[in-house]
Every structure is written in C-alpha cells, then in structure tokens.
Design a protein around this motif. Structure first.
Motif: not given
Length: 758
Positions: A46-65
């Motif tokens: 769960r700790a790794n999932a929290t960190r990874t999700m924070q990192q994916l936030a910007s990647i998700t926005k870039d993918a949508q862009t």
C-alpha cells in the motif's frame, strides 16, 4: 446434516477469503507491484501504491494531453479533407481554373448587367500553355497571374459593366479591360513567352495574344545567366527581368491546384485529387496514432485505478488471511469423516427402511385402485336391481318385438336373434355379441353424421350472430353470446324486428343518409374549388397596385397564380367523388356498404392526428397553387420567375420590399378591403445594399400598399432621409456605452399621400 452444513459454511468462508486475496494479487499485478502476503508485505504494498499513484498523476495528465493533441490533429486533417473535397466538387461544377471569389464576382456583375458569364470571360480562361512547352507552365502562371484574373469586356458592354461594379460592394479586387481598345502593335520573337501559349479563337483571344505580346515581351531563357543578355527575360523557375537592372521572383510555392491558365480545369482537378489521396493517407496515420495514444492513456488510467483500489482497501492482514478458514474447513471435514465411519454399520438398515417405504407406497396405490373398481361394480349392481324392479311382468310378456324398428327386425344378423328371444329360445352368446356389435357400428355411424350436421349448422348460426354483432352492436352478443345455444333468443329478436317494420325504416334511413352525404361532401369539394379561386381574386388588387409602381427603368412586377394540385389532393378528390357517386346513384345494399366504408375511411384519415401532413396537403388550397413573379418591361419583354437569389444585393432588397409589401397586404386583407386598420412595418438595416434609386422604389412600393414605415439604417451605408417624412438620429456617446436619440426635424422629402382604393 449439522456436520455437513458446518463443512459447507467453512468451504464458503474459505472461498471468499481466497477470492479476496486473488483480487488483491490481480490488482497488484496490474499496477506492476509485487505482493509478499504478510502483514509487513501488505503494508509495503500500500505504501508503494501510494507513491506510484502520486508519480502517475502527472504521467496521466501528459497522456491525456498527448491524446487530445492527436485527436485535434486528426480532426484538423479531416477538416482539410472536407474543404479539399468541396474544392474538387466546385471545380468540377464550374469547369474553370479561376478561384471561387473571382467567379462569384463575375456572376454578380453579369446578373446586374443582364449578361451571361460567357460574355465576360476571364483572360485565364482564354489561354493555356502549349503542349510542347509544359516546362514553362510555372513561369507563365507566376508572370500572368494578375492578367489571368482580368475580366475581358467587349466595348459595347463597358459602360454597363463599369456602372455595375461601381454600385456593387463586397466583391473583392476586380480588374476588367476593354477589348475594343487595341494594344500597341509589336512583333513577338520566337522565344518570347507568348510563343509558349495557345489562345482561344475569337476576338477576345486575338486581343489577349496582342496584349501579352505588347505588355509581356519576356524572352524565355533556360537559366538565370542567360537573362543578362536580353532586356526582359524569364526563367522556368519564374525569375523575371523586368528591365535594365530590375529583377523579381515570387519564391512562394505555387501548386497546380492554384493554376489559373487553361481552357479546362482537368489538370487542376487531378492535382487536387492527388492531394486528397495523400491527405487520406495522413488521416489514416493520424487515426492510427490517435488510437495508439488512446490505448496508452487507457493503460495508464487502468494502472491508476488499480493503485487507487489498493490504497483504498483498508482490510488488514487478518481479514485477508485464508489460513484460519482453511484450518476450520479441515476440522469440519475431519469431524464429518469420523461421523461417517461411525455410522457405516447402520447403512444396511437404512437401505432396508427405504425399500420398505417404497413397497408400502406401491401397495397403498394398488389398494386405492381396487377400492375404486369395487365401487364401480357396486354401482352397476344397484342400477341393474333398480331396472329389474321397474319392469312390469305383463309388459315383459307382451309382444315387445313389434316395438323394435322394422329395419332392425329385418337385419341379417340381429333379426334371427330377436325372433329366437321372442319365441322363448336362448340364442347363442356369440350370436348376441355379434348382433349387438353390428348394431353399435351402424348407430355410431349415424351418430357421427348427425354430429357433423349439427356442427355445420352451429358454425353457420355462430357466424350469422357474429355478423349481426359487428353490424348492429354487441349488446346482444355480450348478454347471450354468439354460440348456437343462443339461437332461440336471436329467433325471437328476428321476429320482433319484422313485427316492428325495421327493414322499411332502414331503407328510408339509407336513402336519407345517401342524400345528406352527397350534399355535405359536395359542399366540401365546392368549397375547396372556391377557396382556390379566391386566391386568384385576392391577387388581382395586388397586381393593380404593382402596376402603379415602377420596378426598374419603367418595368412593373406582376404576380401570376397557376394551379398545381398535388397528387395526394387529386387522389382524395377522385376517391371522394367516386364514393359519392356510388352512394347517390345506386340502391344495392352491397354497393352502398362499400360507398359508406369508403367515406368512413376518408373521414377517419382526415381526423387521424398521425396524418396531419396529408390532411394539410388535401385541404390547404394554398398548397394547390404556385405564385410566381414576372417583370413586364416597357418593350413588351417579360422576364419570368424572379427570385432574390438571381438578383444583386440592391436589386434583391428592392424586389424583397415589393414582394414583402404584397404578401403583408394579402395576409392582412388591405388590398381587398381598400383601407388599412393598422399597417406599421419596421425594418432594421433597411436597404443598406441598395442605392438611392432602388431604396426609393422599395419605399414607394411599401407605401402604395398602405403601410406606415419605420426604417433604421446607418448613414454611412445609405441616406434614407430624402424618402421619409421625418428622421431621428441615434448617436452613441464616445466615452461610454450609452446611446440616445436626437430629433432633427422633418426631412427634405415631401410627405407621401396614400390613396385609398374602393
């Protein structure tokens, strides 16, 4: 049973634990995380999932862009493809290389001058590069681009064309030349640009050849070095030496789709089609790229959703651990196994008990059948005793044989048996059985024939009763039904109808109904014809007013009305007339019924809300006529079918004012009444595309129709003050967004008197 339920409950609990753990493992795999199933491993996950999700936030926005950019590029390419297809269709329709804007300008000029477009050709339409000089296509297009857009005007039309262009606005830059003015005479060299061109036959083509010879004496040279030898020269790339020491070149790319020279535009269409093919390839690549980027975005979003699910899962290790449930299941199965071992000795006894129960159930069923059979036999014995007790001895000894029908006494098999019994002898049992079997067969056949006849008669009666219910109401059918058993009631009803004389009254009613139907529907047909004629009558006063107002140069407008009955309306009239003719001229019941049904179907269709469009077509006589407008000129010429789309801007506004005044007067009944009750007409942006002459004609037309005008128009577009009784200036304060009006008094125009017509 208790132990089995306990084991099933343990299995269900274990299955739920395993399903929850399996779902968690799948989420971890989708998120790209490793799961070590322990209390510590679950917290680390769960700790790794929290960190990874924070990192994916910007990647998700870039993918949508990136996806949005790909979709925007795809939509832009599709828009370009649609524009290109429209250009191809436009060039295919008009057959010329000249651009749309210039062609539209020529169309407006020709319409204003009452000329055809062929009488005002563009220079580019009358020349083309020779087949053996295609290398000079680009140079000719660049050098003669301005001349190619020039309209060549014959001398007799010059004043008319110049006046029209001076009056028209919004056409862009227009160049025209008088081909009656001959260019200066010069001789062209064999290498001059004019020698590389072919020209159309006719006066305009000869003028254009002389014009290029005189004004474009450019020697065609192979390279720029050879340009310095000649006073004026041009290279295949379009570099031009315009004079001593003066050079110029348009370095912009000029595709074949922008070429202006040519007798036809086939090469331009071909070039545009090639561009369309290349553009479709780009669209396919862009579509594939957009799909790939969408898939990548969806993958990132799925991973983010799996991480979010892991983070949101608050179950601890004990809630997910399946070990306790597995241990519970093992204990339950052990208890169940021990119980089965202990109960193994009683299994034979259970089998015997089950077998005894099955035998008991079978015996109970057989006993019930025996009792039922005994009851039937007792009932038959009782009936036989009653029959024997009721037989009179004297009657039994009488000559009962005579009561038997003769055909049975004379029967080949039954007759001898009856005579033996009458003689006191006992016939053999076989003979009695054979005789009664034969009699049973014959009676059965007769019974079947009678039953068949009964069904046929019953069917005819039932159909008769149903037809009566359909034609005269269902009250009797609801009370007594339509089965053959109700025949007595219907027979009584028929007698009552005959006694009351209803058939005679029915004949009288049919005659009355036929006469009334003919009168009413004939009135409808007459009303439709009268309303259609009234349209023509109401148009006549409008034409009288239009005859007093000059449209252009002494011409007047006249409205024409022609019958144009739609197919649906014509069919409706024919069907109605046919039904009325049958209803009025015949006395036969079948023909009258068909006529009434036809009239009923027409009336039902007229009242059906789903057929409102059809009803409007057949009853609205405005759709049965076509009103057109013709211009009658002083010389007797008639221009038919005037429409605003065929006129210039000013002419269109003037024509619209005439027709609008006529339409309003028609709708409000001004012309037929001879006076106006309320006739104020307000027009914004009035006559802004017309000159003063056209505006005056339009205003006078509206005033002649009896309207009081309130017109608004900017002063920089047109001055209406000379044609109105009073004017009001609307001004805007330059320092604020506030407008107001100032009354300046009466205009220089004279007050217009309106003549009332009787």
């Amino acid at each position: 049973m208790l132990l089995e339920r306990e084991a099933d409950s343990a299995r269900k609990a274990l299955s739920e634990k395993e399903s929850a753990l399996r779902a968690l493992q799948e989420q971890a795999a989708e998120a790209g995380l490793n799961l070590e199933f322990s209390a510590t491993g679950l917290d680390d996950l769960r700790a790794n999932a929290t960190r990874t999700m924070q990192q994916l936030a910007s990647i998700t926005k870039d993918a949508q862009t990136v996806e949005y950019e790909a979709m925007a590029s795809l939509m832009s390419l599709r828009k370009r493809a649609e524009t290109l297809d429209e250009q191809i269709r436009s060039y295919q329709r008009r057959g010329t290389n000249i651009d749309d804007r210039s062609v539209a300008a020529r169309r407006a000029i020709a319409s204003a001058c009452s000329l055809s477009e062929e009488q005002l050709p563009f220079a580019g339409e009358l020349m083309d590069v020779a087949a053996d000089s295609t290398i000079w296509r680009l140079a000719a297009e660049k050098a003669l681009q301005s001349l190619a857009r020039t309209i060549l005007v014959p001398g007799e039309f010059l004043n008319q064309v110049t006046h029209a262009i001076d009056e028209l606005d919004g056409l862009g830059r227009v160049r025209w030349a008088d081909i009656s003015v001959k260019p200066r005479q010069t001789e062209a060299g064999p290498a001059d640009l004019v020698a590389k061109l072919d020209f159309a036959s006719g006066e305009a083509g000869r003028w254009l050849r002389a014009k290029i010879t005189a004004d474009y004496p450019l020697v065609c040279v192979k390279n720029d070095a050879a340009m310095h030898v000649h006073p004026k020269a041009i290279t295949p790339a379009g570099t031009i030496k315009t004079g001593t020491g003066s050079f110029e070149r348009d370095t912009r790319n000029l595709p074949a789709s922008d070429y202006l020279l040519g007798f036809t535009n086939e090469s331009k269409i071909s070039e545009l089609q090639n561009k369309a093919v290349l553009l479709q390839e780009k669209i396919q690549k862009a579509h594939q790229s957009a799909d790939e980027r969408t898939a990548a975005k969806n993958k990132v979003l799925a991973k983010s959703q799996s991480l979010a699910a892991i983070v949101a899962d608050e179950r601890n290790f004990a809630q997910l651990d399946a070990s306790p449930a597995l241990e519970t299941l093992r204990r339950s199965e052990q208890k169940l196994g021990d119980a089965l071992v202990l109960s193994g000795d009683s299994s034979k006894i259970r089998q015997q008990i089950d077998s005894a129960k099955a035998t008991s159930d079978q015996l109970v069923g057989e006993l019930a059948l025996v009792r039922s059979r005994v009851g039937d036999l007792e009932l038959q014995i009782d009936r036989a005793k009653q029959l024997l007790a009721s037989i009179d001895v004297a009657e039994a000894t009488s000559d009962w044989v005579q009561s038997v029908p003769s055909h049975l006494r004379e029967h080949a098999i039954l007759g001898p048996v009856l005579h033996q019994v009458a003689a006191g002898e006992c016939p053999p049992a076989d003979a009695i059985a054979e005789a009664f079997a034969e009699v049973k067969i014959q009676l059965g056949g007769q019974l079947n024939d009678l039953s068949s006849q009964r069904h046929e008669v019953g069917g005819v009666l039932s159909e008769t009763f149903k037809r009566f219910a359909r034609e005269f109401g269902t009250s009797h059918a609801q009370t007594h039904g339509t089965s053959p058993e109700a025949a007595e009631h219907y027979a009584t009803l028929h007698g009552q109808i005959i006694a009351d004389g209803l058939p005679h009254h029915e004949a009288q009613f049919r005659e009355y109904f036929a006469n009334r139907s003919y009168e009413r529907f004939s009135d409808l047909l007459q009303l439709l014809d009268e309303e259609r004629r009234m349209i023509s009558e109401r148009i006549k006063p409008l034409n009288q007013i239009l005859a007093d107002v000059t449209f252009e140069h002494g011409s007047i407008l006249r409205l024409e009305v022609e019958n144009s009955i739609p197919v649906e309306a014509g069919t409706f009239r024919k069907e109605l007339k046919a039904a009325l003719y049958d209803a009025y001229t015949t006395k036969e019941e079948s023909t009258l019924a068909k006529s009434y049904q036809a009239l009923e179907s027409l009336v039902s269709a007229l009242s059906d809300p789903g057929l409102n469009a059809w009803r409007s077509t057949v009853l609205d006589v405005r759709q049965h006529v076509v009103i057109s407008c013709n211009e009658h000129k002083p010389n007797g010429e008639i221009e038919t079918g005037l429409e605003p789309g065929t006129l210039s801007g000013g002419e269109g506004q003037r024509f619209t004012s005439f027709i609008m005044g006529a339409a309003l007067a028609y709708q409000l009944g001004f012309a037929s009444a001879g006076f106006t009750s309320y006739g104020t007409v307000m027009i914004d942006e009035a006559f802004i595309q017309a000159n003063s002459e056209y505006a005056a004609a339009g205003i006078r037309a509206l005033q002649e129709f009896g309207f009081h005008l309130v017109l608004a128009a900017p002063e920089d577009k047109i001055d209406l003050s000379r044609h109105l009784g009073s004017i009001t200036d609307i001004i805007k304060h330059p320092g604020s967004n506030i407008s107001g009006f100032v009354t300046t008094g009466r205009s220089p125009a004279m007050a217009t008197s309106i003549t009332l017509r009787n």
